[in-house]
Motif scaffolding. Structure first.
Motif, PDB file in Angstrom:
ATOM      1  N   UNK A   3       0.785  -1.383  -0.039  1.00  0.00           N
ATOM      2  CA  UNK A   3       0.117   0.054   0.265  1.00  0.00           C
ATOM      3  C   UNK A   3       1.041   2.091   0.112  1.00  0.00           C
ATOM      4  N   UNK A   4       0.626   1.898  -0.956  1.00  0.00           N
ATOM      5  CA  UNK A   4       1.577   3.392  -1.003  1.00  0.00           C
ATOM      6  C   UNK A   4       0.692   4.881  -0.935  1.00  0.00           C
ATOM      7  N   UNK A   5       0.850   5.323  -0.194  1.00  0.00           N
ATOM      8  CA  UNK A   5      -0.178   6.755   0.930  1.00  0.00           C
ATOM      9  C   UNK A   5       0.711   7.882   0.583  1.00  0.00           C
ATOM     10  N   UNK A   6       0.803   8.581   0.025  1.00  0.00           N
ATOM     11  CA  UNK A   6       1.345   9.949   0.290  1.00  0.00           C
ATOM     12  C   UNK A   6       0.668  10.830   0.318  1.00  0.00           C
ATOM     13  N   UNK A   7       1.159  11.582   2.028  1.00  0.00           N
ATOM     14  CA  UNK A   7       0.272  12.003   2.766  1.00  0.00           C
ATOM     15  C   UNK A   7       0.779  13.962   3.709  1.00  0.00           C
ATOM     16  N   UNK A   8       0.494  14.478   3.839  1.00  0.00           N
ATOM     17  CA  UNK A   8       0.793  16.010   3.757  1.00  0.00           C
ATOM     18  C   UNK A   8       0.100  15.702   5.229  1.00  0.00           C
ATOM     19  N   UNK A   9       0.895  15.496   6.295  1.00  0.00           N
ATOM     20  CA  UNK A   9       0.531  15.549   7.795  1.00  0.00           C
ATOM     21  C   UNK A   9       0.791  14.128   8.148  1.00  0.00           C
TER      22      UNK A   9
END
Length: 329
Positions: A199-205
């Protein structure tokens, strides 16, 4: 011409093949024309059918959205159904219930209002909106009493709403209570590992994806989410206490706020309800107006048709996969 005649004389089989091919092509063209004509016919028929349905149902749209039947003019009991899940865009949404309540209280012939409840609860936000509006309308129209009548089920967010009424009635076998908050989802981490999928998730926070069901939960995020639910639960408890007052025997029975549910007969002993009786009983014996007028906002035929097509399937699927907010259930 002479050459063509010679070719035909020389090879009559080729000439027959050309004629057969020509006939086949002409037949194909004719079939296409015939298919186009039938296509235009069926499209026109479908348009006429939809236009006729629109004309047929258009007189019902006003009745469906208004939700009020006419009374004799001598006085009536206004009835509003709170049925099913309390959520936005559902029949028991705050917009629908609040709109019906306002119309019922504003009607000059209304002698009392009954909320006929059969609901497992739902959104704390929607329930809170309805609760606040009930208390506002009771203050604006002090001569008109509002009663909540629970039939099969009046749990969680539905009881939240009921607690704003002047009095609550239920059947002896009704299920009442469930004063608690829940937020549920699924975890797919093990399945992802077995399938060999990352699972690849890119977040700011740092915690932006803390409800992602494809990632393992973190202890600090679980504690944070528990705090959110506890805050919502406290708001629920405070509202019920404010609505029920001294009638609610929570000091002797602190388990009232544990999320448990009781029968109507038990709920009466605990102060969750004020009496046992049906909607007709309350209208006849308590309000004194046995004539009942339904003020429930009804869905239009087109709304019901759209729901049957499953227009909200994707939205509900996303919620069920773990992205829903707290629920009073």
């Amino acid at each position: 011409m002479a050459d063509e005649w010679k070719a035909e004389k020389a090879d009559p089989e080729d000439a027959k093949s050309w004629k057969l091919l020509e006939k086949t092509l002409l037949a194909g063209v004719q079939e296409q024309r015939r298919a186009r004509r039938w296509g235009i016919f069926f499209k026109s028929l479908t348009f006429l059918y939809l236009f006729g349905a629109l004309v047929l149902f258009s007189p019902l749209l006003k009745l469906s959205s208004g939700g009020a039947s006419e009374s004799s003019g001598s006085g009536h009991t206004a009835v509003i159904d709170v049925r099913g899940m309390i959520a936005d865009k559902e029949s028991a949404s705050a917009d629908n219930i609040v709109g019906s309540l306002r119309k019922a209280f504003e009607d000059a012939n209304t002698r009392g209002v009954i909320l006929r409840i059969n609901s497992p609860g739902g959104s704390p936000v929607q329930s809170g909106y309805i609760y606040d509006e009930i208390r506002r309308l009771r203050g604006e129209y002090p001569a008109i009493k509002l009663y909540a009548v629970i039939s099969d089920l009046g749990a969680s967010g539905a009881y939240y709403i009921a607690s704003a009424a002047d009095e609550i009635y239920a059947d002896k076998a009704s299920l009442v209570g469930s004063i608690g908050v829940t937020a549920a989802g699924f975890g797919f981490v093990g399945i992802m590992e077995k399938l060999g999928v990352d699972r690849r998730v890119y977040t700011s926070g740092e915690h932006k994806a803390f409800l992602d069901p494809f990632q393992p939960p973190k202890e600090e995020e679980a504690l944070f989410w528990k705090g959110v639910l506890d805050t919502t639960h406290k708001q629920f408890i405070d509202s019920v206490k404010q609505g029920r007052g001294e009638r609610l025997k929570w000091q002797q029975h602190p388990e009232l706020f544990s999320g448990l549910v009781w029968s109507g007969e038990q709920a009466l002993e605990l102060g969750l309800v004020d009496g046992l009786g049906s909607t007709s009983y309350v209208a006849r014996e308590v309000i004194g107006q046995k004539e009942m007028v339904d003020f429930t906002t009804q869905e239009s035929p087109f709304d019901r048709f759209a729901k049957r097509l499953g227009a909200s399937v994707a939205e509900h699927l996303a919620l069920w996969m773990g992205f829903q907010g707290p629920s009073l259930r």
